[in-house]
Design a protein around this motif. Structure first.
Motif, PDB file in Angstrom:
ATOM      1  N   ARG A  93      53.046  31.691  51.451  1.00 36.31           N
ATOM      2  CA  ARG A  93      53.162  31.348  52.873  1.00 36.31           C
ATOM      3  C   ARG A  93      52.433  32.339  53.769  1.00 36.31           C
ATOM      4  NH1 ARG A  93      58.211  28.855  55.057  1.00 36.31           N
ATOM      5  NH2 ARG A  93      58.237  30.790  56.221  1.00 36.31           N
ATOM      6  N   GLU A  94      52.260  33.574  53.303  1.00 36.82           N
ATOM      7  CA  GLU A  94      51.619  34.614  54.105  1.00 36.82           C
ATOM      8  C   GLU A  94      50.105  34.704  53.908  1.00 36.82           C
ATOM      9  OE1 GLU A  94      53.290  36.383  56.424  1.00 36.82           O
ATOM     10  OE2 GLU A  94      55.028  35.162  55.898  1.00 36.82           O
ATOM     11  N   LEU A  95      49.555  33.898  53.000  1.00 33.44           N
ATOM     12  CA  LEU A  95      48.115  33.953  52.758  1.00 33.44           C
ATOM     13  C   LEU A  95      47.317  33.546  53.986  1.00 33.44           C
ATOM     14  CD1 LEU A  95      47.714  32.213  49.271  1.00 33.44           C
ATOM     15  CD2 LEU A  95      47.553  34.666  49.759  1.00 33.44           C
ATOM     16  N   ASP A  96      46.154  34.147  54.121  1.00 32.64           N
ATOM     17  CA  ASP A  96      45.183  33.701  55.115  1.00 32.64           C
ATOM     18  C   ASP A  96      44.276  32.657  54.484  1.00 32.64           C
ATOM     19  OD1 ASP A  96      45.926  35.209  57.319  1.00 32.64           O
ATOM     20  OD2 ASP A  96      44.507  36.824  56.927  1.00 32.64           O
ATOM     21  N   MET A  97      43.505  32.017  55.317  1.00 31.68           N
ATOM     22  CA  MET A  97      42.508  31.044  54.866  1.00 31.68           C
ATOM     23  C   MET A  97      41.211  31.408  55.561  1.00 31.68           C
ATOM     24  SD  MET A  97      42.559  26.877  55.075  1.00 31.68           S
ATOM     25  CE  MET A  97      44.068  26.681  54.151  1.00 31.68           C
ATOM     26  N   PRO A  98      40.306  32.098  54.890  1.00 30.37           N
ATOM     27  CA  PRO A  98      40.294  32.467  53.476  1.00 30.37           C
ATOM     28  C   PRO A  98      41.110  33.726  53.227  1.00 30.37           C
ATOM     29  CG  PRO A  98      38.328  33.314  54.523  1.00 30.37           C
ATOM     30  CD  PRO A  98      39.086  32.541  55.585  1.00 30.37           C
ATOM     31  N   ASP A  99      41.149  34.113  51.959  1.00 32.32           N
ATOM     32  CA  ASP A  99      41.792  35.349  51.558  1.00 32.32           C
ATOM     33  C   ASP A  99      41.130  35.806  50.262  1.00 32.32           C
ATOM     34  OD1 ASP A  99      43.630  37.450  51.838  1.00 32.32           O
ATOM     35  OD2 ASP A  99      45.277  36.067  52.286  1.00 32.32           O
ATOM     36  N   ILE A 100      41.195  37.099  49.993  1.00 33.98           N
ATOM     37  CA  ILE A 100      40.580  37.649  48.775  1.00 33.98           C
ATOM     38  C   ILE A 100      41.552  38.638  48.144  1.00 33.98           C
ATOM     39  CG2 ILE A 100      38.611  38.854  47.745  1.00 33.98           C
ATOM     40  CD1 ILE A 100      37.115  38.445  50.416  1.00 33.98           C
ATOM     41  N   TYR A 101      41.814  38.428  46.867  1.00 34.57           N
ATOM     42  CA  TYR A 101      42.622  39.361  46.090  1.00 34.57           C
ATOM     43  C   TYR A 101      41.848  39.784  44.850  1.00 34.57           C
ATOM     44  CZ  TYR A 101      46.590  38.738  49.072  1.00 34.57           C
ATOM     45  OH  TYR A 101      47.417  38.755  50.172  1.00 34.57           O
ATOM     46  N   LYS A 102      41.715  41.094  44.682  1.00 29.72           N
ATOM     47  CA  LYS A 102      41.064  41.666  43.508  1.00 29.72           C
ATOM     48  C   LYS A 102      42.151  41.980  42.489  1.00 29.72           C
ATOM     49  CE  LYS A 102      38.396  45.758  42.144  1.00 29.72           C
ATOM     50  NZ  LYS A 102      37.778  46.998  42.679  1.00 29.72           N
ATOM     51  N   LEU A 103      42.090  41.303  41.343  1.00 28.71           N
ATOM     52  CA  LEU A 103      43.031  41.534  40.257  1.00 28.71           C
ATOM     53  C   LEU A 103      42.314  42.312  39.166  1.00 28.71           C
ATOM     54  CD1 LEU A 103      44.224  39.093  41.862  1.00 28.71           C
ATOM     55  CD2 LEU A 103      45.209  38.339  39.704  1.00 28.71           C
ATOM     56  N   SER A 104      42.800  43.490  38.859  1.00 29.99           N
ATOM     57  CA  SER A 104      42.201  44.345  37.833  1.00 29.99           C
ATOM     58  C   SER A 104      42.998  44.202  36.542  1.00 29.99           C
ATOM     59  CB  SER A 104      42.191  45.801  38.288  1.00 29.99           C
ATOM     60  OG  SER A 104      41.435  45.927  39.478  1.00 29.99           O
ATOM     61  N   PHE A 105      42.284  43.920  35.459  1.00 31.82           N
ATOM     62  CA  PHE A 105      42.907  43.677  34.161  1.00 31.82           C
ATOM     63  C   PHE A 105      42.405  44.660  33.115  1.00 31.82           C
ATOM     64  CE2 PHE A 105      43.350  39.569  36.194  1.00 31.82           C
ATOM     65  CZ  PHE A 105      44.549  39.081  35.717  1.00 31.82           C
ATOM     66  N   ASP A 106      43.326  45.113  32.287  1.00 27.86           N
ATOM     67  CA  ASP A 106      42.993  45.817  31.055  1.00 27.86           C
ATOM     68  C   ASP A 106      43.236  44.783  29.961  1.00 27.86           C
ATOM     69  OD1 ASP A 106      42.640  47.430  28.877  1.00 27.86           O
ATOM     70  OD2 ASP A 106      44.242  48.824  29.372  1.00 27.86           O
ATOM     71  N   HIS A 107      42.182  44.190  29.495  1.00 26.78           N
ATOM     72  CA  HIS A 107      42.195  43.020  28.617  1.00 26.78           C
ATOM     73  C   HIS A 107      42.969  41.897  29.327  1.00 26.78           C
ATOM     74  CE1 HIS A 107      41.109  40.973  25.025  1.00 26.78           C
ATOM     75  NE2 HIS A 107      42.366  40.786  24.650  1.00 26.78           N
ATOM     76  N   PHE A 108      44.179  41.542  28.863  1.00 23.97           N
ATOM     77  CA  PHE A 108      44.937  40.471  29.512  1.00 23.97           C
ATOM     78  C   PHE A 108      46.103  41.003  30.342  1.00 23.97           C
ATOM     79  CE2 PHE A 108      43.533  37.911  25.646  1.00 23.97           C
ATOM     80  CZ  PHE A 108      42.481  37.320  26.323  1.00 23.97           C
ATOM     81  N   ARG A 109      46.169  42.301  30.524  1.00 26.25           N
ATOM     82  CA  ARG A 109      47.285  42.912  31.258  1.00 26.25           C
ATOM     83  C   ARG A 109      46.843  43.236  32.683  1.00 26.25           C
ATOM     84  NH1 ARG A 109      49.239  48.092  32.093  1.00 26.25           N
ATOM     85  NH2 ARG A 109      47.552  48.992  30.852  1.00 26.25           N
ATOM     86  N   LEU A 110      47.544  42.636  33.638  1.00 26.51           N
ATOM     87  CA  LEU A 110      47.268  42.918  35.044  1.00 26.51           C
ATOM     88  C   LEU A 110      47.756  44.322  35.366  1.00 26.51           C
ATOM     89  CD1 LEU A 110      46.369  41.902  37.871  1.00 26.51           C
ATOM     90  CD2 LEU A 110      48.723  41.104  38.201  1.00 26.51           C
ATOM     91  N   ILE A 111      46.855  45.152  35.899  1.00 29.54           N
ATOM     92  CA  ILE A 111      47.261  46.525  36.200  1.00 29.54           C
ATOM     93  C   ILE A 111      47.261  46.840  37.691  1.00 29.54           C
ATOM     94  CG2 ILE A 111      46.649  47.441  33.941  1.00 29.54           C
ATOM     95  CD1 ILE A 111      44.071  48.517  35.218  1.00 29.54           C
ATOM     96  N   GLU A 112      46.537  46.038  38.487  1.00 29.36           N
ATOM     97  CA  GLU A 112      46.508  46.322  39.923  1.00 29.36           C
ATOM     98  C   GLU A 112      46.048  45.078  40.691  1.00 29.36           C
ATOM     99  OE1 GLU A 112      44.898  49.857  42.852  1.00 29.36           O
ATOM    100  OE2 GLU A 112      43.691  49.370  41.103  1.00 29.36           O
TER     101      GLU A 112
END
Length: 188
Positions: free
Chosen positions: A159-178
């Motif tokens: 509900r709080e997302l903007d349009m547009p919005d950008i999220y950087k998801l950092s993964f160590d293989h398949f594990r989300l770390i940040e």
């Protein structure tokens, strides 16, 4: 080796009933240029998008900077809420978030849409190990994917997302770390 997925919720679009061909609005195109400016410093390797026109238009500037085509991935398309437009969209969307196995007639449950989006995400991570990838997508499917890796991303987050919005998801293989938000409308 870390991989970074830049999930980009599409910019504002002109409403039409044709989900596939709905284009960006004038404001949407302005915001898409801002997204390109933000992402040009991120050493992007690939640009992937939902097949929906508004998602492609939001990230095609980044692909243009790279001199590459946008790779279409059908499974990053928005979740189908129902066969027919909901009389009360907000109530309809709240219901599917309350019960992740519930679906409206002709629509996808949160659970089924999440499985689709997560499978696509895991395939991207496997195929492009250690790369920086932009993914043009939509609010609900993006949050469902994020929710799989961390349950704090749910209905209120959506509900709080903007349009547009950008999220950087950092993964160590398949594990989300940040997770880092890169879009800041207030900071303009």
């Amino acid at each position: 080796m870390l991989a970074h997925l830049f999930f980009v919720r599409h910019a504002h679009s002109v409403y039409t009933r044709d989900e596939l061909q709905r284009p960006l609005s004038e404001q949407g195109f302005l915001d898409a240029r801002k997204i390109t400016e933000i992402l040009k410093y991120e050493k992007i390797d690939y640009v992937i998008s939902s097949p929906y026109r508004r998602a492609i238009q939001t990230v095609e500037g980044v692909a243009g900077l790279l001199g590459k085509e946008v790779i279409i991935e059908d499974d990053f398309k928005e979740r189908k809420l129902s066969e027919k437009p909901a009389d009360d969209f907000h109530a309809a969307i709240a219901k599917v978030w309350e019960d992740d196995s519930f679906s409206w007639v002709g629509g996808e449950s949160n659970k089924s849409a999440q499985v689709r989006g997560v499978q696509a995400t895991l395939q991207v991570l496997e195929k492009h190990k250690g790369k920086n990838i932009v993914i043009g997508t939509h609010g609900n499917i993006m949050v469902l994917i994020m929710n799989y890796f961390n349950e704090r991303y749910g209905f209120e987050f959506w509900r709080e997302l903007d349009m547009p919005d950008i999220y950087k998801l950092s993964f160590d293989h398949f594990r989300l770390i940040e997770v880092t938000r890169l879009w800041n409308r207030e900071g303009e």
